[in-house]
Design a protein around this motif. Structure first.
Motif, PDB file in Angstrom:
ATOM      1  N   GLN A  98      40.869  44.787  37.567  1.00  0.00           N
ATOM      2  CA  GLN A  98      40.486  44.084  38.787  1.00  0.00           C
ATOM      3  C   GLN A  98      40.870  42.607  38.734  1.00  0.00           C
ATOM      4  O   GLN A  98      41.353  42.053  39.715  1.00  0.00           O
ATOM      5  CB  GLN A  98      38.988  44.231  39.037  1.00  0.00           C
ATOM      6  CG  GLN A  98      38.595  45.622  39.480  1.00  0.00           C
ATOM      7  CD  GLN A  98      37.103  45.738  39.748  1.00  0.00           C
ATOM      8  OE1 GLN A  98      36.365  44.813  39.560  1.00  0.00           O
ATOM      9  NE2 GLN A  98      36.679  46.920  40.190  1.00  0.00           N
ATOM     10  N   SER A  99      40.662  41.974  37.567  1.00  0.00           N
ATOM     11  CA  SER A  99      41.004  40.553  37.475  1.00  0.00           C
ATOM     12  C   SER A  99      42.516  40.359  37.552  1.00  0.00           C
ATOM     13  O   SER A  99      42.998  39.408  38.171  1.00  0.00           O
ATOM     14  CB  SER A  99      40.444  39.931  36.193  1.00  0.00           C
ATOM     15  OG  SER A  99      41.034  40.503  35.053  1.00  0.00           O
ATOM     16  N   SER A 100      43.284  41.255  36.934  1.00  0.00           N
ATOM     17  CA  SER A 100      44.743  41.151  37.027  1.00  0.00           C
ATOM     18  C   SER A 100      45.202  41.322  38.461  1.00  0.00           C
ATOM     19  O   SER A 100      46.064  40.582  38.949  1.00  0.00           O
ATOM     20  CB  SER A 100      45.411  42.208  36.141  1.00  0.00           C
ATOM     21  OG  SER A 100      45.092  42.006  34.793  1.00  0.00           O
ATOM     22  N   GLY A 101      44.650  42.297  39.145  1.00  0.00           N
ATOM     23  CA  GLY A 101      45.001  42.521  40.546  1.00  0.00           C
ATOM     24  C   GLY A 101      44.620  41.333  41.413  1.00  0.00           C
ATOM     25  O   GLY A 101      45.377  40.930  42.312  1.00  0.00           O
ATOM     26  N   LEU A 102      43.478  40.746  41.122  1.00  0.00           N
ATOM     27  CA  LEU A 102      43.027  39.597  41.889  1.00  0.00           C
ATOM     28  C   LEU A 102      43.933  38.398  41.646  1.00  0.00           C
ATOM     29  O   LEU A 102      44.294  37.685  42.586  1.00  0.00           O
ATOM     30  CB  LEU A 102      41.578  39.260  41.495  1.00  0.00           C
ATOM     31  CG  LEU A 102      40.865  38.203  42.307  1.00  0.00           C
ATOM     32  CD1 LEU A 102      40.826  38.608  43.778  1.00  0.00           C
ATOM     33  CD2 LEU A 102      39.457  38.015  41.788  1.00  0.00           C
ATOM     34  N   VAL A 103      44.316  38.182  40.396  1.00  0.00           N
ATOM     35  CA  VAL A 103      45.227  37.078  40.072  1.00  0.00           C
ATOM     36  C   VAL A 103      46.557  37.284  40.787  1.00  0.00           C
ATOM     37  O   VAL A 103      47.136  36.344  41.342  1.00  0.00           O
ATOM     38  CB  VAL A 103      45.418  36.950  38.541  1.00  0.00           C
ATOM     39  CG1 VAL A 103      46.571  36.023  38.209  1.00  0.00           C
ATOM     40  CG2 VAL A 103      44.142  36.466  37.885  1.00  0.00           C
ATOM     41  N   GLU A 104      47.073  38.505  40.796  1.00  0.00           N
ATOM     42  CA  GLU A 104      48.335  38.791  41.484  1.00  0.00           C
ATOM     43  C   GLU A 104      48.221  38.540  42.978  1.00  0.00           C
ATOM     44  O   GLU A 104      49.134  37.997  43.606  1.00  0.00           O
ATOM     45  CB  GLU A 104      48.772  40.240  41.209  1.00  0.00           C
ATOM     46  CG  GLU A 104      49.173  40.510  39.774  1.00  0.00           C
ATOM     47  CD  GLU A 104      50.327  39.641  39.311  1.00  0.00           C
ATOM     48  OE1 GLU A 104      51.282  39.414  40.094  1.00  0.00           O
ATOM     49  OE2 GLU A 104      50.262  39.161  38.163  1.00  0.00           O
ATOM     50  N   LYS A 105      47.091  38.927  43.576  1.00  0.00           N
ATOM     51  CA  LYS A 105      46.902  38.692  45.008  1.00  0.00           C
ATOM     52  C   LYS A 105      46.858  37.201  45.310  1.00  0.00           C
ATOM     53  O   LYS A 105      47.426  36.740  46.300  1.00  0.00           O
ATOM     54  CB  LYS A 105      45.607  39.346  45.492  1.00  0.00           C
ATOM     55  CG  LYS A 105      45.701  40.846  45.611  1.00  0.00           C
ATOM     56  CD  LYS A 105      44.398  41.425  46.120  1.00  0.00           C
ATOM     57  CE  LYS A 105      44.467  42.940  46.171  1.00  0.00           C
ATOM     58  NZ  LYS A 105      43.215  43.528  46.648  1.00  0.00           N
TER      59      LYS A 105
END
Length: 166
Positions: A98-105
């Protein structure tokens, strides 16, 4: 002067009464203890040898039960530690994703900040759904690494605790 003598006499009488009361109590306790011991000896259903044998048998049974309880506690503790480790690992993976996806967004949104297209508005909506209201701060790569580091530290702490209890 008569008043002082009277007060001194009363204080001495009070001390003498306290001493007598203490002596009477001690004599009564000793006599009561002796009478109780004699009654126990005369009314005991078993001899001393039989009583000691029974006490030793009961102590052995108690020791055995304690051993079983200890084994059960160690087993349950190991099971709980394993379950906690497994759940922590799962949680770590989930939070990492989730944190990786959030950083990418966030990175994607900052790259498209100049142009307002329908795609970016859809991403903003997805971002606001992912990030709770009130946390509009952008996550940087350092924040993601910090989260990863904390998760690893937590996992290591669980591993160390498990090793201590094994």
């Amino acid at each position: 002067m008569a008043y002082n003598e009277r007060m001194t006499t009363q204080a001495n009488e009070t001390r003498q009464e306290d001493n007598i009361n203490s002596k009477d109590f001690l004599i009564g306790a000793l006599v009561g203890g002796m009478v109780g011991a004699a009654a126990a000896l005369f009314l005991a259903p078993k001899t001393g040898k039989e009583l000691r044998t029974d006490l030793n048998e009961q102590a052995a049974v108690l020791k055995e039960k304690t051993g079983h309880l200890k084994e059960t506690a160690v087993t349950k503790g190991s099971e709980l530690a394993s379950a906690a480790k497994e759940k922590t690992s799962t949680l770590t993976q989930s939070v990492s994703k989730q944190s990786s996806g959030l950083v990418e967004k966030v990175k994607g949104m900052s790259g498209k900040a100049g142009s307002q297209s329908e795609d970016s508005s859809e991403e903003e909506e997805a971002f606001t759904e992912t990030v709770p209201s009130g946390s509009a701060a952008m996550l940087s790569e350092e924040d993601g690494e910090s989260i990863q580091q904390k998760l690893e530290e937590t996992k290591n702490a669980f591993d160390e605790t498990e090793m201590k209890y094994r």
